[in-house]
Scaffold this motif. Structure first.
Motif, PDB file in Angstrom:
ATOM      1  N   ASP A   1      48.882  69.383  73.594  1.00 29.38           N
ATOM      2  CA  ASP A   1      50.512  69.894  72.950  1.00 29.38           C
ATOM      3  C   ASP A   1      50.213  71.404  71.962  1.00 29.38           C
ATOM      4  O   ASP A   1      50.967  72.128  71.640  1.00 29.38           O
ATOM      5  CB  ASP A   1      51.339  69.660  72.627  1.00 29.38           C
ATOM      6  CG  ASP A   1      52.326  68.141  74.240  1.00 29.38           C
ATOM      7  OD1 ASP A   1      52.817  67.176  73.701  1.00 29.38           O
ATOM      8  OD2 ASP A   1      51.259  68.426  75.010  1.00 29.38           O
ATOM      9  N   ASP A   2      50.190  70.567  70.707  1.00 36.78           N
ATOM     10  CA  ASP A   2      50.207  71.568  69.787  1.00 36.78           C
ATOM     11  C   ASP A   2      48.958  72.409  69.501  1.00 36.78           C
ATOM     12  O   ASP A   2      49.169  73.013  69.179  1.00 36.78           O
ATOM     13  CB  ASP A   2      50.337  70.394  67.973  1.00 36.78           C
ATOM     14  CG  ASP A   2      51.530  70.348  67.927  1.00 36.78           C
ATOM     15  OD1 ASP A   2      51.571  69.590  67.065  1.00 36.78           O
ATOM     16  OD2 ASP A   2      52.684  70.337  68.869  1.00 36.78           O
ATOM     17  N   LEU A   3      47.753  72.211  70.134  1.00 35.81           N
ATOM     18  CA  LEU A   3      46.819  72.757  69.492  1.00 35.81           C
ATOM     19  C   LEU A   3      45.572  73.211  70.782  1.00 35.81           C
ATOM     20  O   LEU A   3      45.009  73.785  70.760  1.00 35.81           O
ATOM     21  CB  LEU A   3      45.504  71.679  68.698  1.00 35.81           C
ATOM     22  CG  LEU A   3      45.378  71.370  67.195  1.00 35.81           C
ATOM     23  CD1 LEU A   3      44.507  70.222  67.195  1.00 35.81           C
ATOM     24  CD2 LEU A   3      46.319  72.274  66.564  1.00 35.81           C
TER      25      LEU A   3
ATOM     26  N   TYR B   1      33.963  68.114  65.070  1.00 32.57           N
ATOM     27  CA  TYR B   1      33.556  70.415  64.423  1.00 32.57           C
ATOM     28  C   TYR B   1      34.226  70.332  63.709  1.00 32.57           C
ATOM     29  O   TYR B   1      33.387  70.768  62.484  1.00 32.57           O
ATOM     30  CB  TYR B   1      34.194  70.817  65.845  1.00 32.57           C
ATOM     31  CG  TYR B   1      33.742  72.060  65.789  1.00 32.57           C
ATOM     32  CD1 TYR B   1      34.936  72.739  65.416  1.00 32.57           C
ATOM     33  CD2 TYR B   1      32.381  72.869  65.747  1.00 32.57           C
ATOM     34  CE1 TYR B   1      34.624  74.058  64.728  1.00 32.57           C
ATOM     35  CE2 TYR B   1      32.243  74.329  65.321  1.00 32.57           C
ATOM     36  CZ  TYR B   1      33.722  75.053  64.799  1.00 32.57           C
ATOM     37  OH  TYR B   1      32.853  76.707  64.648  1.00 32.57           O
ATOM     38  N   VAL B   2      35.326  69.502  63.042  1.00 30.05           N
ATOM     39  CA  VAL B   2      35.646  70.109  61.918  1.00 30.05           C
ATOM     40  C   VAL B   2      35.288  68.988  60.792  1.00 30.05           C
ATOM     41  O   VAL B   2      35.563  69.582  59.861  1.00 30.05           O
ATOM     42  CB  VAL B   2      37.555  69.821  61.939  1.00 30.05           C
ATOM     43  CG1 VAL B   2      38.388  69.449  60.317  1.00 30.05           C
ATOM     44  CG2 VAL B   2      38.044  70.682  63.566  1.00 30.05           C
TER      45      VAL B   2
ATOM     46  N   TYR C   1      36.282  77.216  66.871  1.00 34.47           N
ATOM     47  CA  TYR C   1      35.888  76.183  68.202  1.00 34.47           C
ATOM     48  C   TYR C   1      35.843  76.786  69.332  1.00 34.47           C
ATOM     49  O   TYR C   1      35.500  77.124  70.010  1.00 34.47           O
ATOM     50  CB  TYR C   1      36.292  75.121  67.685  1.00 34.47           C
ATOM     51  CG  TYR C   1      36.501  74.145  68.729  1.00 34.47           C
ATOM     52  CD1 TYR C   1      36.857  74.145  69.673  1.00 34.47           C
ATOM     53  CD2 TYR C   1      34.867  73.498  68.603  1.00 34.47           C
ATOM     54  CE1 TYR C   1      37.413  73.520  70.676  1.00 34.47           C
ATOM     55  CE2 TYR C   1      34.878  72.334  69.870  1.00 34.47           C
ATOM     56  CZ  TYR C   1      35.978  72.151  70.603  1.00 34.47           C
ATOM     57  OH  TYR C   1      35.818  71.511  71.797  1.00 34.47           O
ATOM     58  N   ARG C   2      36.839  77.686  69.549  1.00 33.21           N
ATOM     59  CA  ARG C   2      37.382  77.993  71.073  1.00 33.21           C
ATOM     60  C   ARG C   2      36.546  79.698  71.179  1.00 33.21           C
ATOM     61  O   ARG C   2      35.754  79.503  72.543  1.00 33.21           O
ATOM     62  CB  ARG C   2      38.326  78.615  71.150  1.00 33.21           C
ATOM     63  CG  ARG C   2      39.727  77.743  70.994  1.00 33.21           C
ATOM     64  CD  ARG C   2      41.289  78.112  71.621  1.00 33.21           C
ATOM     65  NE  ARG C   2      42.324  77.872  71.548  1.00 33.21           N
ATOM     66  CZ  ARG C   2      42.780  76.301  72.376  1.00 33.21           C
ATOM     67  NH1 ARG C   2      41.573  76.351  73.392  1.00 33.21           N
ATOM     68  NH2 ARG C   2      43.674  76.164  72.144  1.00 33.21           N
TER      69      ARG C   2
ATOM     70  N   PRO D   1      29.685  79.017  64.867  1.00 34.08           N
ATOM     71  CA  PRO D   1      29.133  77.808  63.892  1.00 34.08           C
ATOM     72  C   PRO D   1      30.537  77.451  62.681  1.00 34.08           C
ATOM     73  O   PRO D   1      31.023  78.218  62.265  1.00 34.08           O
ATOM     74  CB  PRO D   1      27.991  77.888  63.265  1.00 34.08           C
ATOM     75  CG  PRO D   1      27.917  79.598  63.755  1.00 34.08           C
ATOM     76  CD  PRO D   1      28.349  79.100  65.147  1.00 34.08           C
ATOM     77  N   ASN D   2      30.622  76.005  62.941  1.00 30.99           N
ATOM     78  CA  ASN D   2      31.644  75.865  61.284  1.00 30.99           C
ATOM     79  C   ASN D   2      31.361  75.962  60.160  1.00 30.99           C
ATOM     80  O   ASN D   2      30.524  74.950  59.275  1.00 30.99           O
ATOM     81  CB  ASN D   2      32.103  74.236  62.348  1.00 30.99           C
ATOM     82  CG  ASN D   2      33.306  73.888  60.870  1.00 30.99           C
ATOM     83  OD1 ASN D   2      33.532  75.058  60.361  1.00 30.99           O
ATOM     84  ND2 ASN D   2      33.205  72.833  61.002  1.00 30.99           N
TER      85      ASN D   2
END
Length: 254
Positions: free
Chosen positions: A189-191, A204-205, A239-240, A244-245
């Protein structure tokens, strides 16, 4: 007369302007619940309870607060004047799990020959077991080993680890803690993530998220939980875009 008017004005202004409301959220057994979403329906402001189930949020008289956590029934509370001085105690109930009805397709009649025919695997189960055994014995190919849509792929790069040999947790433990305590609603819901994206997004985070102390002690504090929420929100767009992170660039001292 002036004092009466002044007192009335103060009371009237208190009912109009927001003040801080504090409280504790518990389950039906009076145990504090962390990571419960507290949402002000009037202002759309939100916060989460800490590890002791405590929260503080801005509200005004007649504001409706909603308390939401996965696996629990949603609870609403309309704020009254007394709630600004007396901490709220809000109890939310667990949603009872539904137990599927067990249907017996065949009842034994005492005839051994007939009873044996109706026990054991059905034809479809036997077929499935045969295909599974054949698959296990077959050689793996690149197509078989390739990740399916939504599956997590171990990222390669600096800054990603699963914990040392003496750590209480590894990344899987930490990931499960985040999902259980933040709830799927935070991610979906939030993300605005799909359920199949939740685990890949957490990993990923993790790529540039400092968590050595969390894994070593096996404890996620409210501070660590807040850090993850902030990091998750900041990394959502990259991410969307399937970028790369990369860690933020350090500012050079002049």
């Amino acid at each position: 007369m002036v004092r009466i008017i002044l007192l009335f004005a103060l009371c009237f202004s208190a009912s109009l302007f927001s003040q801080q409301v504090s409280g504790t959220v518990t389950d039906e057994e009076k145990s504090p619940l962390p990571a419960v979403l507290v949402f002000n329906m009037k202002t759309e402001q939100k916060t989460y309870t800490n590890l002791n189930g405590e929260f503080t949020i801005e509200a005004s008289v007649n504001s409706e607060l909603r308390f939401i956590r996965q696996g629990f029934e949603r609870r609403s509370k309309v704020i009254r004047e007394r709630d600004f001085t007396n901490p709220l105690i809000v109890s939310i109930l667990r949603i009872p799990g539904e137990i599927e009805e067990v249907k017996i397709a065949y009842k034994p009649i005492g005839d051994l020959n007939k009873d044996l025919k109706n026990y054991g695997d059905t034809k479809s189960v036997k077929k499935l077991k045969g295909e599974t055994a054949k698959y296990i014995r077959s050689e793996s190919t690149e197509e078989v080993l390739a990740p399916k849509s939504g599956e997590f792929v171990q990222p390669v790069g600096q800054g990603f680890f699963i914990g040392g040999p003496n750590s209480q947790w590894d990344d899987v433990d930490f990931m499960q803690f985040l999902i259980e305590n933040l709830g799927n609603d935070f991610f979906t819901d939030d993300l605005q993530l799909n359920p199949s994206e939740i685990q890949p997004f957490i990993y990923y985070v993790f790529q540039n998220f400092e968590r050595r102390e969390v894994l070593f002690r096996g404890i996620c504090t409210q501070y660590d939980l807040s850090r993850f929420i902030k990091e998750a929100i900041s990394k959502l767009e990259v991410y969307r875009k399937n970028l790369p992170n990369v860690p933020p660039k350090k500012k050079k001292n002049k």
